[in-house]
Write an enzyme that holds these catalytic residues in place. Sequence first.
Site, PDB file in Angstrom:
ATOM      1  N   ASP A  78       0.857  -1.185   0.000  1.00  0.00           N
ATOM      2  CA  ASP A  78       0.000   0.000   0.000  1.00  0.00           C
ATOM      3  C   ASP A  78       0.890   1.231   0.000  1.00  0.00           C
ATOM      4  O   ASP A  78       1.830   1.326   0.795  1.00  0.00           O
ATOM      5  CB  ASP A  78      -0.918   0.017   1.227  1.00  0.00           C
ATOM      6  CG  ASP A  78      -1.904   1.173   1.169  1.00  0.00           C
ATOM      7  OD1 ASP A  78      -2.686   1.226   0.198  1.00  0.00           O
ATOM      8  OD2 ASP A  78      -1.884   2.029   2.071  1.00  0.00           O
ATOM      9  N   THR A  79       0.606   2.156  -0.906  1.00  0.00           N
ATOM     10  CA  THR A  79       1.423   3.365  -1.039  1.00  0.00           C
ATOM     11  C   THR A  79       0.610   4.588  -0.640  1.00  0.00           C
ATOM     12  O   THR A  79      -0.548   4.728  -1.032  1.00  0.00           O
ATOM     13  CB  THR A  79       1.925   3.524  -2.492  1.00  0.00           C
ATOM     14  OG1 THR A  79       2.703   2.378  -2.849  1.00  0.00           O
ATOM     15  CG2 THR A  79       2.784   4.768  -2.636  1.00  0.00           C
TER      16      THR A  79
END
Length: 205
Positions: A78-79
């Site tokens: 997840d960014t």
Amino acid sequence: MADAPYELVLVSESPRRRQILSDAGFLFRVDTVKVSETIEENVNIDQAIVGVARDKGVAYLDTHKQLKGQNILLLSADTMVVLDGRPLGKPKNPTEAEEFLRLLSGKTHRVITGVYVQNLKTDQTFAGADTTEVEFRDLTESEISAYVKTGEPMDKAGAYGFQGEGGKFVSALRGSKLNVIGLPLELFEKVLHEKKWDVQRRTSK
């Protein structure tokens, strides 16, 4: 006889992550799962981003219990773009995309990618994050408006794509470029090396 290399399963909807792994020569298959990527206020952002990455892997395995014990590595990530402690996720609409870009204009922000890896054969796991500092030059209103009209910002954290037209806004970068695009390959390779997990890759001609 050496153990067979692990099959890699990427749990992600991101075409950027697929491209990064493919360019690095990994053989993998892609599957997806829906989990909330919303980060609450007043939490440790770094830990929360890692938590979302972990949630993706755990949720996927919950619906694919038959994979447990198999020679498989799960990879999820997840960014998030973080400015002055505020997480900027994917914009809900063009107006919010413009707002995010105004906030980022002329400032330095952090791009944090949480990474979760689970070995389904041994049940070993890794959860961690990589951070890159990104500095934006000053943006004009017309630049912001024109960029948002391209549609590129709409599915990207912080409302910009470093690998696309949004890269033109970046004046300096400290850390992994691939992390900004969506997957810190260097961190993933380090985990594989340290844990001695051999993964299927394309054979060079």
